[in-house]
Structure formats: C-alpha cells, structure tokens
Design a protein around this motif. Sequence first.
Motif, mmCIF file in Angstrom:
data_model
loop_
_atom_site.group_PDB
_atom_site.id
_atom_site.type_symbol
_atom_site.label_atom_id
_atom_site.label_comp_id
_atom_site.label_asym_id
_atom_site.label_seq_id
_atom_site.Cartn_x
_atom_site.Cartn_y
_atom_site.Cartn_z
ATOM 1 N N ASP A 226 0.827 -1.198 0.000
ATOM 2 C CA ASP A 226 0.000 0.000 0.000
ATOM 3 C C ASP A 226 0.863 1.250 0.000
ATOM 4 O O ASP A 226 2.079 1.190 -0.211
ATOM 5 N N GLU A 227 0.247 2.400 0.253
ATOM 6 C CA GLU A 227 0.976 3.669 0.179
ATOM 7 C C GLU A 227 2.070 3.774 1.231
ATOM 8 O O GLU A 227 3.004 4.569 1.088
ATOM 9 N N ASN A 228 1.988 2.964 2.288
ATOM 10 C CA ASN A 228 3.024 2.933 3.315
ATOM 11 C C ASN A 228 3.926 1.705 3.200
ATOM 12 O O ASN A 228 4.667 1.385 4.130
ATOM 13 N N PHE A 229 3.828 1.035 2.069
ATOM 14 C CA PHE A 229 4.589 -0.178 1.790
ATOM 15 C C PHE A 229 4.306 -1.286 2.805
ATOM 16 O O PHE A 229 5.180 -2.097 3.127
ATOM 17 N N ILE A 230 3.066 -1.337 3.281
ATOM 18 C CA ILE A 230 2.607 -2.459 4.087
ATOM 19 C C ILE A 230 2.225 -3.578 3.129
ATOM 20 O O ILE A 230 1.431 -3.377 2.215
ATOM 21 N N ALA A 231 2.808 -4.759 3.315
ATOM 22 C CA ALA A 231 2.576 -5.872 2.393
ATOM 23 C C ALA A 231 1.247 -6.561 2.660
ATOM 24 O O ALA A 231 0.849 -6.750 3.816
ATOM 25 N N LYS A 232 0.557 -6.940 1.578
ATOM 26 C CA LYS A 232 -0.715 -7.639 1.674
ATOM 27 C C LYS A 232 -0.733 -8.788 0.664
ATOM 28 O O LYS A 232 -0.384 -8.608 -0.504
ATOM 29 N N VAL A 233 -1.153 -9.961 1.118
ATOM 30 C CA VAL A 233 -1.235 -11.142 0.261
ATOM 31 C C VAL A 233 -2.511 -11.078 -0.572
ATOM 32 O O VAL A 233 -3.609 -10.905 -0.034
ATOM 33 N N ALA A 234 -2.370 -11.214 -1.889
ATOM 34 C CA ALA A 234 -3.515 -11.124 -2.798
ATOM 35 C C ALA A 234 -3.831 -12.479 -3.414
ATOM 36 O O ALA A 234 -2.992 -13.381 -3.438
ATOM 37 N N ASP A 235 -5.052 -12.608 -3.917
ATOM 38 C CA ASP A 235 -5.523 -13.769 -4.685
ATOM 39 C C ASP A 235 -5.548 -15.064 -3.890
ATOM 40 O O ASP A 235 -5.473 -16.156 -4.466
ATOM 41 N N ALA A 236 -5.667 -14.992 -2.565
ATOM 42 C CA ALA A 236 -5.810 -16.207 -1.772
ATOM 43 C C ALA A 236 -7.132 -16.886 -2.120
ATOM 44 O O ALA A 236 -8.183 -16.254 -2.145
ATOM 45 N N GLY A 237 -7.092 -18.185 -2.396
ATOM 46 C CA GLY A 237 -8.292 -18.931 -2.732
ATOM 47 C C GLY A 237 -8.728 -18.838 -4.174
ATOM 48 O O GLY A 237 -9.647 -19.546 -4.597
ATOM 49 N N LEU A 238 -8.079 -17.994 -4.973
ATOM 50 C CA LEU A 238 -8.507 -17.802 -6.359
ATOM 51 C C LEU A 238 -8.304 -19.062 -7.195
ATOM 52 O O LEU A 238 -9.126 -19.403 -8.039
ATOM 53 N N LYS A 239 -7.209 -19.763 -6.948
ATOM 54 C CA LYS A 239 -6.939 -20.974 -7.725
ATOM 55 C C LYS A 239 -8.003 -22.038 -7.475
ATOM 56 O O LYS A 239 -8.449 -22.724 -8.401
ATOM 57 N N ASN A 240 -8.430 -22.158 -6.210
ATOM 58 C CA ASN A 240 -9.501 -23.102 -5.893
ATOM 59 C C ASN A 240 -10.791 -22.714 -6.615
ATOM 60 O O ASN A 240 -11.502 -23.567 -7.151
ATOM 61 N N LEU A 241 -11.098 -21.432 -6.608
ATOM 62 C CA LEU A 241 -12.321 -20.951 -7.252
ATOM 63 C C LEU A 241 -12.321 -21.267 -8.738
ATOM 64 O O LEU A 241 -13.287 -21.816 -9.270
ATOM 65 N N LEU A 242 -11.227 -20.954 -9.417
ATOM 66 C CA LEU A 242 -11.155 -21.192 -10.859
ATOM 67 C C LEU A 242 -11.219 -22.676 -11.188
ATOM 68 O O LEU A 242 -11.827 -23.081 -12.186
ATOM 69 N N ALA A 243 -10.605 -23.495 -10.355
ATOM 70 C CA ALA A 243 -10.616 -24.936 -10.604
ATOM 71 C C ALA A 243 -12.030 -25.500 -10.517
ATOM 72 O O ALA A 243 -12.376 -26.447 -11.222
ATOM 73 N N ARG A 244 -12.865 -24.890 -9.670
ATOM 74 C CA ARG A 244 -14.222 -25.400 -9.484
ATOM 75 C C ARG A 244 -15.206 -24.887 -10.526
ATOM 76 O O ARG A 244 -16.129 -25.604 -10.911
ATOM 77 N N ILE A 245 -15.040 -23.646 -10.946
ATOM 78 C CA ILE A 245 -16.063 -23.052 -11.825
ATOM 79 C C ILE A 245 -15.780 -23.265 -13.300
ATOM 80 O O ILE A 245 -16.666 -23.081 -14.133
ATOM 81 N N ASP A 246 -14.567 -23.662 -13.669
ATOM 82 C CA ASP A 246 -14.243 -23.870 -15.073
ATOM 83 C C ASP A 246 -14.446 -25.330 -15.445
ATOM 84 O O ASP A 246 -13.636 -26.189 -15.128
ATOM 85 N N THR A 247 -15.550 -25.604 -16.140
ATOM 86 C CA THR A 247 -15.861 -26.986 -16.501
ATOM 87 C C THR A 247 -14.856 -27.549 -17.486
ATOM 88 O O THR A 247 -14.640 -28.750 -17.566
ATOM 89 N N ALA A 248 -14.239 -26.657 -18.271
ATOM 90 C CA ALA A 248 -13.252 -27.103 -19.254
ATOM 91 C C ALA A 248 -11.852 -27.166 -18.649
ATOM 92 O O ALA A 248 -10.883 -27.356 -19.361
ATOM 93 N N GLY A 249 -11.762 -26.999 -17.352
ATOM 94 C CA GLY A 249 -10.453 -27.014 -16.699
ATOM 95 C C GLY A 249 -10.098 -25.629 -16.208
ATOM 96 O O GLY A 249 -10.721 -24.635 -16.589
ATOM 97 N N PRO A 250 -9.095 -25.537 -15.354
ATOM 98 C CA PRO A 250 -8.691 -24.247 -14.802
ATOM 99 C C PRO A 250 -8.301 -23.252 -15.875
ATOM 100 O O PRO A 250 -7.822 -23.628 -16.940
ATOM 101 N N SER A 251 -8.521 -21.958 -15.605
ATOM 102 C CA SER A 251 -8.177 -20.909 -16.555
ATOM 103 C C SER A 251 -6.673 -20.786 -16.720
ATOM 104 O O SER A 251 -6.192 -20.259 -17.696
#
Length: 396
Positions: A226-251
């Motif tokens: 962020d603006e103070n260079f505080i680190a934040k972890v992004a996209d947690a759980g996104l891989k699980n979501l894509l694996a479940r919703i993509d019937t043709a396989g993960p994006s």
Amino acid sequence: MSSSLAAIIGGAAGAITLLGIIVLSIWFCLFRNRSISRNSENGSSDPSLQAGRNVGTELSLRGGVPSPNPLEARYFMLEDISLATKNFSDINLIGVGKFGEVYKALLNDGVIVAIKKRFAAPSQEFIKEVKISYQVFYLSSIRHRHVVSLLGYCQENGQQMLVSEYIPNGSVSSHIYGASQLSGEKLEFKNRLSIALGAATGLAHLHALNPPLLHKDFRTANVLVDENFIAKVADAGLKNLLARIDTAGPSFQMVDDDIFLDPEVRDFGGRFSEKSDVYSFGVFLLELVSGREASRSQISESDQSVVEWVQNYRDTSDISVIVDRRLGTSFTTEGMKEFIQLTAQCVNPSSERRPAMNYVVSELDRIREKEMSLTTVMGEGTPTVTLGSHLFTALR
C-alpha cells in the motif's frame, strides 16, 4: 373479620401482580439474550449494524433476492461497476491476472476498489462458489492487515467479476525488477525485511484458519504494497475458485518451469499443503534478496539457478553472489546470512524439512529487529512514504 379478609385478598392480589411482573421480566431478558446471541454470531450485538454490513442487493441468475446471510460477499450491479470503471476504460486498466483484466474503480460511496473481470457463460456455480466456498474458507469475511479483502462479486451479460480491496502501490515484483523499478535506486534491506514479514504474517493467518486456507499460487506478483509499503497477500483462494467453476479445466495451468511451485507437487504429483505455500514463500524471499526474477536468474557463468544455489548454501558461501548489488552496505553480514539460511529452509526439496509459516514469521521478526537496531542511524526517524517511494534510496 371483613377487614382481615380484605387484607388477605389484597395481599394475595399484590403477590400475584408481583409474580406476574417477575415472569414478564424473566421472559423479556431471555428474549433479549437470544436476539443478542443470534447477532453476535455475525460479530455484532446491534441488529442495525448487521443490516448496514450487507450493502447492495443479492442477485441470483433469475432476479433480485435479498441475502439471508450478512457475512456473504456483496453483490455489485453491473451498471454500478461500469460507472465506477468509466465503462471499463483503458485508463482504469491496471493489469491482467489469472482471473482476467484488473480495473481500478471508484464506487459511488467514494470507496476505491479493484475489479477483476473475465468473460464467461452465466453459471450458477460461480455464484455458489463465491457465496459458499469462499465463505467456507472465510475469504469474504477476512479482514486482516496483511491480506487483500474480497468485497464482492458480479455476474451479468456474460461477464464474471470479483471486487477486492484496492492496494495503490502495486506488486512487490514491479518494485524490485518490474516496471516500477527505478534505475540506480534501491530498496534497503530492512525495508525488504518489513515487506517479507508482512507477507509472512498474512500467509500464516490464512494457514491458521479453520479449515486452513492454502494459497496455492503465492508469488511475488501476488504480494501487494500500500501507500506505506505495508505488504498484503492477494488472490488467496482464487486458484480453488477457478478450478471449481471452469468446466473445461482451470483458466491457468501449472507449467513445468514454474519456479514458485513446490517440486513435490510439480515433479511427483503430490498434494498441495501448507508446506507447498512455504516453498513458494521461500522463492519470494529469494527474489527480495536478489532483486531478480528467480525463474530467469542464474549464478555466475554456470547453469545453476538461484534456487539451486540457495538450496546448496553453506555459511562459508560468498553471499555477494546472490545479494542485490543495489543494497550496497545497508545490511549486516550476519543478518543477511540468517535471512539466506531461512530462505534455504523454505525452499528445501523435502516438505517435511521446511518450517511452518509461524516459525518463518518469528524468524523474520527477529532478523528485522536486529537489523533495525544495528543499521538505523541515531535520530534518523521514520520517513513518510509516498507513491514512488521514499523507501528507495539512491546508491552512493
């Protein structure tokens, strides 16, 4: 006699009235406690606060349906998102990720958010996964200083969107070897330690959830500041979501040369675990200290990668081979060696020999405190960080 009878009758009536008052009081208290208990399950004893949390209208594929659970992610109308992104203008496009294009958006309530958008056929599975699976993993209710918050979602007109907290200073990768890297400038070691500690704290928090939330795609590009260079972890759980919703396989597919991927998963088809995230975190530490992209880095003239070099690291090794030259003399040799040793533990080929994230957090905190005490000049104070940033100090 009559006066005595009247006194008895009056006393009985008073006792009955008193008993009635007591019964009504007990009933009122029980009813109130039940009401408070129901609301406390959602983090508040005030029903008005609970109603205020679920701003917006929850929709299914067939129309508007009020959300029965205030902890579910908020549904955003496409009309509002289009207005907030200026109809997905290129000016608001800030990147492209695993889910799709990422836009900066200003909501009508003045809140700035990041919107991930992709084109996909309407799917009840998408809504179910965001509302239920994300909720199972507490993702939409996580509010942690070092984790990017999921705020809501949208699915309309063949588009699926995730709305997240906006982090203004971009990814760590852009600052150490990407587009935001400034030629001839550096990010001091103690500042990199602070970023590492923040990211470790966020990842450890995800692992501490019940059930644990595995990131599965932790990499330097998914650590934002962020603006103070505080680190934040992004996209947690996104891989699980894509694996479940993509019937043709993960994006997105795992590639053989994915340097962040646990070799036990990549080479032997093992299962993801907390220790898989620890391996990925180790590669992140490696990029922080080297200032280079690990997948493209090599040591000297040999074919040895920086990951292999760290895995074979010994106390007598020349750390100057791997340390970012832009760091100059902004670190102690002891602190740097301890940092590299911790990195080597994280990227150990054997998952059983890798430390847990809680241990990584404590070690980074210890190393950082020592570095701060030994390298901070008396009266230096804490600088004010602005986008750009003052953490970068010109080489002398």
